[in-house]
Scaffold this motif. Sequence first.
Motif, short mmCIF file in Angstrom:
data_model
loop_
_atom_site.label_atom_id
_atom_site.label_comp_id
_atom_site.label_asym_id
_atom_site.label_seq_id
_atom_site.Cartn_x
_atom_site.Cartn_y
_atom_site.Cartn_z
N UNK A 77 0.84 -1.20 0.00
CA UNK A 77 0.00 0.00 0.00
C UNK A 77 0.87 1.24 0.00
N UNK A 78 0.60 2.15 0.91
CA UNK A 78 1.40 3.36 1.07
C UNK A 78 1.46 3.71 2.55
N UNK A 79 2.36 4.61 2.91
CA UNK A 79 2.45 5.03 4.31
C UNK A 79 1.20 5.80 4.73
N UNK A 80 0.64 6.55 3.80
CA UNK A 80 -0.55 7.34 4.12
C UNK A 80 -1.78 6.44 4.30
N UNK A 81 -1.94 5.45 3.44
CA UNK A 81 -3.08 4.53 3.51
C UNK A 81 -2.57 3.09 3.35
N UNK A 88 -2.97 16.32 19.78
CA UNK A 88 -3.09 15.40 18.66
C UNK A 88 -2.27 15.88 17.46
N UNK A 89 -1.90 14.90 16.62
CA UNK A 89 -1.33 15.18 15.31
C UNK A 89 -2.19 14.45 14.29
N UNK A 90 -2.91 15.20 13.47
CA UNK A 90 -3.76 14.63 12.42
C UNK A 90 -2.89 14.43 11.20
N UNK A 91 -2.49 13.16 10.96
CA UNK A 91 -1.50 12.89 9.92
C UNK A 91 -2.12 12.15 8.74
N UNK A 92 -2.36 12.89 7.66
CA UNK A 92 -2.78 12.31 6.39
C UNK A 92 -2.17 13.17 5.29
N UNK A 93 -1.27 12.61 4.52
CA UNK A 93 -0.53 13.40 3.54
C UNK A 93 -1.46 13.98 2.48
N UNK A 94 -2.27 13.13 1.86
CA UNK A 94 -3.14 13.61 0.78
C UNK A 94 -4.21 14.57 1.31
N UNK A 95 -4.94 14.15 2.33
CA UNK A 95 -6.04 14.98 2.83
C UNK A 95 -5.57 16.32 3.38
N UNK A 136 6.16 4.24 -0.64
CA UNK A 136 5.87 5.65 -0.91
C UNK A 136 4.85 6.19 0.08
N UNK A 137 4.85 7.51 0.23
CA UNK A 137 3.85 8.15 1.09
C UNK A 137 2.44 7.95 0.55
N UNK A 138 2.28 8.11 -0.77
CA UNK A 138 0.97 7.95 -1.42
C UNK A 138 1.15 7.17 -2.71
N UNK A 139 0.13 6.43 -3.08
CA UNK A 139 0.16 5.73 -4.36
C UNK A 139 0.08 6.75 -5.49
N UNK A 197 -3.36 7.84 -6.52
CA UNK A 197 -3.98 8.77 -5.57
C UNK A 197 -3.46 10.19 -5.81
N UNK A 198 -2.17 10.30 -6.05
CA UNK A 198 -1.59 11.63 -6.31
C UNK A 198 -2.16 12.20 -7.61
N UNK A 199 -2.18 11.37 -8.65
CA UNK A 199 -2.64 11.85 -9.96
C UNK A 199 -4.09 12.32 -9.93
N UNK A 200 -4.92 11.69 -9.09
CA UNK A 200 -6.32 12.04 -9.06
C UNK A 200 -6.64 13.27 -8.21
#
Length: 876
Positions: free
Chosen positions: A359-363, A393-400, A581-584, A587-590
């Motif tokens: 998968x990815x680190x983000x998801x 808290x740390x809200x960690x989501x690279x894409x979002x 990778x952090x994101x697939x 996911x980045x392209x979209x």
Amino acid sequence: QASAPQPARALRRTLAAARAGERKKDGTEEEDGAKGGGAAGGEGAKEEEEAKPAETPAAEAKAVEKPAEPLEEQEADAPADKRSTIKEPPTFRTQDTTLNVLPMMGGRVLRPLTEGGMQFFVAGARATVGLKAGRYAFEVKIFESLPLDEHAWSSHGAPTPKHFVRVGLSTSGSSLVLGDPASTDAHVYFDNGGHFCADGKWTPVGKRFAKDRTVAVVVNLDAKSPNANTISLFVDGVRASQPQALPESLKGKALYPHVSFRNMSVQVNLGPQLGKALPFKCRGVGDAAQADVSVVEGGEPKGGKYEVLMPVGYPDEGTFEWLDGFLKKNPQYVELSDRKIIEWAVSSGLWRGTTVGKGSLDKPEYGFQLHGMEDHNIRGVLQSVAPVMPRNYVVMEVRNNLLEAERKNALRRFCAPYFKRTAVVVMGEPDEEFKASQHEKLLKKKQLSSDNAWRVKQAEKKRAKQQAEAKKRAEEMKKKIDAERKKKEAERKQKQEEAEKKKKEDAAKQDGEGKEEGKAEEEKDEEKKDEEKMEVEEGKEAEEEKKDEPMEPEEEEETEPPKVELTDEEKSTWFAPKPVADCKEAVIASSFANWSLPKKEEGFDEVKFEWDKEAKATEYFRSKVLEKKKTSRVETLQPSKWFQDRHAQWKKLFAEWQKKQEEFKASPAQKAKLAKREEAKQKGEDEDEEVSTDDIFSIADICDVEGEPLFKDFELADWALAQLRYELWMLQIAFKRDVDDPDRPKIPAQHIVWYYQRYFKKAVTPKNFGVENFDELMKMVKDTAAVEDDHLTTPLSIEADEDLSYFVKSTEEARRERQRRIDAGDETARLKVAPAALNAAPLKPAETRKLGAAGKFAGRFVSKPAPGAAASAAKT
């Protein structure tokens, strides 16, 4: 015995088994078997046992109920202590409990959350008072057991308890789950199964404890006590284990009472008074001397507000690495992310499949195959629970975190007045500390690779040396065997000669002859002796020469692998490569076209720029997005209605032109003209001249050029190339209109095939046009489409609303040029176009997915001709 009551028979079986175990333990069973003569003796012993009168049920029950002898008490009463005690009673801070702990009754009762997958996670709570010296105790009592899904555990491997309680000690900042593999050196505890765990090793030490039993943990850190640095377990005031030594990693540190549990509610008594009296006087943790403990602050945040951090960084450019360093310096923050959910599940003992994708680190993929986990309900539960449990808290989501809409949704959850919402932009050139950490990772990876290569090389050297030594030993052995053989041969010859000589001497004596012959024989003997002497001398000389041969110097063996260093290029690297990778990419392209940096207007109380300042970070971010746009696909792109209408118009015209050609060829006048042309050709006369090429693009109606269609001589290849010219041109026009992004005016070369398939629902295959690759195919239609600067371009300036017959005119011009070359004898000008080039079948869903996942510029995708395409093309 047959008429004996059922309970009595059960007791007899129990006692018989116990006696058999005792005999086996004492070695008497083997002795009885030996005396009885093996199996026969065993049967005799059995018969003798059966013949014995049965004991009464009362006697047997008395033997079974005989209580175990209590453990000898090793602790003495606590002496009087006049030192001042702690002022604040020990308790459990919210930030020192896992997110599934629900404190009740002022923190004296801890209940786990069991909704939406939380029933699979271990809950944990650490007290606010850490013990440094003295001897103190605290109590835990199980008063509720909750149900659990049977599918939570694997059917293989070590069994994991479905319900359990662990009570013990931990250091500040360690994992809140007792038994977490990542904190084995910071935890020590007893569990309800009668085990003691220290340094990750489990040891059975005492009896189990269950619901409604009061468990006391006695911690002895009194240096004057014979049981110093030990921990003991008591159940209902009775010692359940001998004092267990604390591991070296915990000695000299403040140790905090800690309890972990799953699907059980527990009551915790931290003192000052214990609920169950112990065999000796012992003070509770709440009555500890101030000098013997370390008390954690009350937990009120700075400024009266807890902080909610939202890191914003570019994928694969240090976002997670920065966060790991931040959490190491600030352990009071709790990360909310999928990777932490997985870490929590693994530390809770959940079995994760071995075939889980990266998968990815983000998801990342969960892989637990549990309801509430795979459907991501657990994520929703945590998002609902976190805002009502105040902590940092740390809200960690690279894409979002790069999308404005997603950032606003996250901020709405933390709208309570006790939260300060902060965005941290981690963008641009990192600071020196971060660079050093990345270079350290690079060096470590490079050193590991070098060490592995060195070990392989050393193994090869050792193997080569062993082979050389074996070869040398074999040669020496062969020489030795040859020398022995020669020696034995010489001895055999010598004995044979001596026997012959003796025989001749005897014969000579008998005949009275032999003086002269004896003299000759003596001379021969002397010669042989001289020869043998020479052979011996030659052998000695050979050995001396061998000794004088210079020995090859042995290479000094390297005992340690060489140390490597980073090159200047590697030192200039800001971000070390990662296996995941952090994101697939999909996911980045979209989504990256909608990425943005956070602003206070979105609802943030503060926006911090960790590396580059705002202006420089914004410019850096803008350049990264533009660079990404040049190389990525628009995954969400769909053909617009404008394109569909224009494409339908083209298909209608294309079909009309083909029908017009068929009608023209079938007309009597054209048949007569073709017959006349064939007759002239046979006579060697000149054929009729075609319409002038100079004014071909000025023709107003391609269907009527002096009574003939311009495309009257089109063959399969010409129609296919006319269609390809239109499609590559229309692809560019439609892409520009549908994407409507000034940063994406053209199609990247590596994605031409993918966009072609997206718009025309078929694959373009160079081999169908008789060429090997896409570059050669583009040369066939260079008047309409070309690749420049790695992007698809066109030399045409006309719009799609204008004359579509241009593509037929271009094809006719190319056909006439090709025909002139063929007439001149250039056979390379002939085309080899397959019917599939004109009538390619639409891609199947599986082929579409394959093309979408790997659409490369090489044009390697094969399209199959539609049924009947060959016949249709031949007819055309």
